[in-house]
Design a protein around this motif. Structure first.
Motif, PDB file in Angstrom:
ATOM      1  N   VAL A 117      32.263  41.117  37.946  1.00  0.00           N
ATOM      2  CA  VAL A 117      32.193  39.845  37.221  1.00  0.00           C
ATOM      3  C   VAL A 117      33.089  38.846  37.941  1.00  0.00           C
ATOM      4  O   VAL A 117      34.288  39.084  38.111  1.00  0.00           O
ATOM      5  N   THR A 118      32.535  37.738  38.385  1.00  0.00           N
ATOM      6  CA  THR A 118      33.309  36.750  39.123  1.00  0.00           C
ATOM      7  C   THR A 118      32.749  35.359  38.860  1.00  0.00           C
ATOM      8  O   THR A 118      31.559  35.198  38.575  1.00  0.00           O
ATOM      9  N   GLY A 119      33.627  34.379  38.954  1.00  0.00           N
ATOM     10  CA  GLY A 119      33.205  32.995  38.803  1.00  0.00           C
ATOM     11  C   GLY A 119      33.022  32.293  40.138  1.00  0.00           C
ATOM     12  O   GLY A 119      32.712  31.103  40.180  1.00  0.00           O
ATOM     13  N   ARG A 120      33.207  33.021  41.255  1.00  0.00           N
ATOM     14  CA  ARG A 120      33.075  32.429  42.588  1.00  0.00           C
ATOM     15  C   ARG A 120      31.892  33.054  43.317  1.00  0.00           C
ATOM     16  O   ARG A 120      31.696  34.272  43.263  1.00  0.00           O
ATOM     17  N   ALA A 121      31.131  32.217  44.006  1.00  0.00           N
ATOM     18  CA  ALA A 121      29.941  32.711  44.708  1.00  0.00           C
ATOM     19  C   ALA A 121      30.298  33.741  45.758  1.00  0.00           C
ATOM     20  O   ALA A 121      29.563  34.703  45.990  1.00  0.00           O
ATOM     21  N   GLU A 122      31.488  33.559  46.395  1.00  0.00           N
ATOM     22  CA  GLU A 122      31.876  34.482  47.458  1.00  0.00           C
ATOM     23  C   GLU A 122      32.736  35.644  46.963  1.00  0.00           C
ATOM     24  O   GLU A 122      33.145  36.507  47.732  1.00  0.00           O
ATOM     25  N   GLY A 123      33.001  35.706  45.656  1.00  0.00           N
ATOM     26  CA  GLY A 123      33.869  36.756  45.124  1.00  0.00           C
ATOM     27  C   GLY A 123      33.134  38.069  44.905  1.00  0.00           C
ATOM     28  O   GLY A 123      31.919  38.094  44.681  1.00  0.00           O
ATOM     29  N   THR A 124      33.899  39.174  44.946  1.00  0.00           N
ATOM     30  CA  THR A 124      33.306  40.492  44.692  1.00  0.00           C
ATOM     31  C   THR A 124      33.429  40.907  43.232  1.00  0.00           C
ATOM     32  O   THR A 124      32.723  41.797  42.776  1.00  0.00           O
ATOM     33  N   GLY A 125      34.342  40.270  42.492  1.00  0.00           N
ATOM     34  CA  GLY A 125      34.524  40.643  41.099  1.00  0.00           C
ATOM     35  C   GLY A 125      35.252  41.958  40.905  1.00  0.00           C
ATOM     36  O   GLY A 125      35.138  42.578  39.843  1.00  0.00           O
ATOM     37  N   LEU A 126      36.014  42.393  41.913  1.00  0.00           N
ATOM     38  CA  LEU A 126      36.713  43.677  41.820  1.00  0.00           C
ATOM     39  C   LEU A 126      38.220  43.518  41.646  1.00  0.00           C
ATOM     40  O   LEU A 126      38.889  44.425  41.149  1.00  0.00           O
ATOM     41  N   GLY A 127      38.779  42.382  42.044  1.00  0.00           N
ATOM     42  CA  GLY A 127      40.226  42.221  42.051  1.00  0.00           C
ATOM     43  C   GLY A 127      40.872  42.407  40.699  1.00  0.00           C
ATOM     44  O   GLY A 127      41.850  43.146  40.553  1.00  0.00           O
ATOM     45  N   LEU A 128      40.330  41.754  39.659  1.00  0.00           N
ATOM     46  CA  LEU A 128      40.932  41.841  38.329  1.00  0.00           C
ATOM     47  C   LEU A 128      40.714  43.210  37.707  1.00  0.00           C
ATOM     48  O   LEU A 128      41.573  43.722  36.988  1.00  0.00           O
ATOM     49  N   SER A 129      39.558  43.806  37.955  1.00  0.00           N
ATOM     50  CA  SER A 129      39.291  45.148  37.442  1.00  0.00           C
ATOM     51  C   SER A 129      40.277  46.152  38.023  1.00  0.00           C
ATOM     52  O   SER A 129      40.827  46.999  37.305  1.00  0.00           O
ATOM     53  N   ILE A 130      40.507  46.058  39.332  1.00  0.00           N
ATOM     54  CA  ILE A 130      41.471  46.959  39.981  1.00  0.00           C
ATOM     55  C   ILE A 130      42.874  46.702  39.446  1.00  0.00           C
ATOM     56  O   ILE A 130      43.629  47.643  39.161  1.00  0.00           O
ATOM     57  N   ALA A 131      43.245  45.420  39.289  1.00  0.00           N
ATOM     58  CA  ALA A 131      44.574  45.091  38.781  1.00  0.00           C
ATOM     59  C   ALA A 131      44.783  45.667  37.379  1.00  0.00           C
ATOM     60  O   ALA A 131      45.834  46.258  37.086  1.00  0.00           O
ATOM     61  N   GLN A 132      43.782  45.523  36.512  1.00  0.00           N
ATOM     62  CA  GLN A 132      43.904  46.074  35.158  1.00  0.00           C
ATOM     63  C   GLN A 132      44.065  47.588  35.201  1.00  0.00           C
ATOM     64  O   GLN A 132      44.865  48.167  34.457  1.00  0.00           O
ATOM     65  N   GLY A 133      43.309  48.253  36.088  1.00  0.00           N
ATOM     66  CA  GLY A 133      43.429  49.705  36.206  1.00  0.00           C
ATOM     67  C   GLY A 133      44.806  50.131  36.668  1.00  0.00           C
ATOM     68  O   GLY A 133      45.379  51.107  36.160  1.00  0.00           O
ATOM     69  N   LEU A 134      45.387  49.407  37.622  1.00  0.00           N
ATOM     70  CA  LEU A 134      46.716  49.744  38.132  1.00  0.00           C
ATOM     71  C   LEU A 134      47.789  49.533  37.069  1.00  0.00           C
ATOM     72  O   LEU A 134      48.691  50.367  36.907  1.00  0.00           O
ATOM     73  N   ILE A 135      47.694  48.423  36.356  1.00  0.00           N
ATOM     74  CA  ILE A 135      48.680  48.162  35.309  1.00  0.00           C
ATOM     75  C   ILE A 135      48.518  49.166  34.165  1.00  0.00           C
ATOM     76  O   ILE A 135      49.494  49.612  33.555  1.00  0.00           O
ATOM     77  N   SER A 136      47.274  49.548  33.877  1.00  0.00           N
ATOM     78  CA  SER A 136      47.019  50.543  32.837  1.00  0.00           C
ATOM     79  C   SER A 136      47.672  51.880  33.186  1.00  0.00           C
ATOM     80  O   SER A 136      48.174  52.588  32.305  1.00  0.00           O
ATOM     81  N   GLN A 137      47.678  52.236  34.478  1.00  0.00           N
ATOM     82  CA  GLN A 137      48.328  53.480  34.902  1.00  0.00           C
ATOM     83  C   GLN A 137      49.836  53.430  34.677  1.00  0.00           C
ATOM     84  O   GLN A 137      50.493  54.465  34.663  1.00  0.00           O
ATOM     85  N   HIS A 138      50.386  52.247  34.511  1.00  0.00           N
ATOM     86  CA  HIS A 138      51.812  52.091  34.212  1.00  0.00           C
ATOM     87  C   HIS A 138      52.052  51.917  32.711  1.00  0.00           C
ATOM     88  O   HIS A 138      53.154  51.530  32.289  1.00  0.00           O
ATOM     89  N   GLY A 139      51.020  52.179  31.907  1.00  0.00           N
ATOM     90  CA  GLY A 139      51.160  52.039  30.462  1.00  0.00           C
ATOM     91  C   GLY A 139      51.122  50.612  29.987  1.00  0.00           C
ATOM     92  O   GLY A 139      51.471  50.329  28.842  1.00  0.00           O
TER      93      GLY A 139
END
Length: 364
Positions: free
Chosen positions: A308-330
């Protein structure tokens, strides 16, 4: 009926409640406020003890003092719902539970302040975590189904390459390279596949590293401002994973700004933070704020989903990965956005045993 009359044991109990508790004497002068009350009203006890109720609980055109006085005179408790408190720095909506207190010859009134939007936030957090877990489970199953035929496709291309003439091998190379690209994309969608290597670290060193990396990438017209709380203690986490998570968010902010704008990276201590089903006495809150165009309302509730991204050139993975990493830290990442003010807030719980060892934070 003063704060000094309250045993320290009961004071600690009141400081660990989720709601604010305020005690006024018969003149409607504040004699006690618990720590959640200070956080909720954005004041310190030193500032407001001895102040009148109308100053502590400014309700605009419907002052609270008549209700407090009525409760004391009648001995009947009452509740005022959806009361708007207008403070110089912020406006909040609360429920006020007002109870008369009589002890010997002393008379007063106890006010429990319950933030309405706090409960909405907890519900939203639980919904967000459930959505993240469901999306991740779906992705893992989908990736497994794709990886098997993808591996077979690559292997067949390698075998075929051995049998083909040199001028035809460029086609098998295309198959192999595209298979590798899809494999890499799947790995990125799934995020990190290793557990965090945690150690005690200074979160501001993590933020400084992110700032250094992004500053080298952004145009001269984009400013990055650091606003740190130096009293924040060390946290227990994986520095590399935290750098990656925060870097993804700050880069997104920089890309949204284009050639001009400002990004603020702010650190604070937040108290009584609920993440999922667990409430933490204290958490580090990292805000990443930009003054860009904002996120479209239809995307705001879905931006942490992969692709999911609001930019034509974006992959939509950055925020998903960030949420997963922060979730691993509780922890958890939240977002609010209007044009000119987009805020990503990262919450990282402080370890309970570490809080007690930090002066001014624990061991009260």
């Amino acid at each position: 009926m003063t704060a000094s009359d309250t045993p320290s044991f009961y004071r600690r109990i009141l400081d660990n409640l989720g709601d604010g508790v305020l005690l006024f004497d018969k003149t409607l002068t504040l004699t006690y406020i618990n720590m959640p009350g200070e956080m909720l009203l954005a004041v310190s006890a030193r500032q407001v003890l001895g102040a009148r109720a109308r100053l502590v609980l400014p309700c605009g055109e419907q002052p609270v003092e008549p209700d407090l006085r009525h409760a004391m005179e009648t001995g009947i408790s009452l509740t005022k719902r959806n009361v708007t408190l207008v403070h110089p720095l912020h406006v909040i909506t609360v429920n006020l539970h007002i109870s008369p207190i009589t002890e010997d010859e002393a008379t007063g009134v106890l006010v429990q302040v319950q933030q309405v939007d706090r409960h909405l936030r907890i519900s939203m957090e639980e919904q967000l975590l459930a959505q993240q877990n469901a999306a991740r489970s779906l992705l893992r199953g989908l990736a497994h189904e794709i990886k098997n035929p993808l591996g077979g496709l690559r292997g067949a291309a390698q075998l075929l390459e051995r049998e083909l003439q040199d001028e035809l091998r460029e086609y098998t190379q295309i198959i192999i390279e595209e298979s590798d690209r899809l494999q890499s994309l799947l790995d990125r969608m799934l995020g990190p596949n290793k557990l965090p290597q945690k150690a005690w670290l200074n979160i501001h060193r993590v933020l400084d590293r992110v700032t250094q990396l992004v500053q080298a990438e952004v145009p001269a017209g984009v400013r990055i401002v650091r606003d740190y709380d130096p009293s924040i203690p060390e946290i227990f986490g994986d520095a590399d994973q935290l750098i990656q998570a925060i870097l993804n968010i700050v880069r997104n902010a920089a890309q949204a700004l284009g050639m001009h704008g400002r990004i603020v990276i702010r650190s604070r201590i937040d108290r009584q933070v609920t993440i999922g089903e667990r409430r933490h006495r204290m958490a580090v809150k990292i805000d990443i704020i930009d003054d860009g165009p904002g996120i479209k309302p239809e995307l705001l509730n879905h931006i942490f989903y992969p692709m999911v991204t609001g930019r034509a050139e974006g992959t939509g993975l950055g925020l998903s990965i960030a949420q997963g990493l922060i979730s691993q830290h509780g922890g958890l990442i939240e977002c609010s956005s209007v044009p000119g003010n987009t805020v990503f807030s990262l919450f990282l719980p402080l370890e309970e045993d570490h809080e007690a060892s930090v002066p001014g934070l624990g061991g009260r």
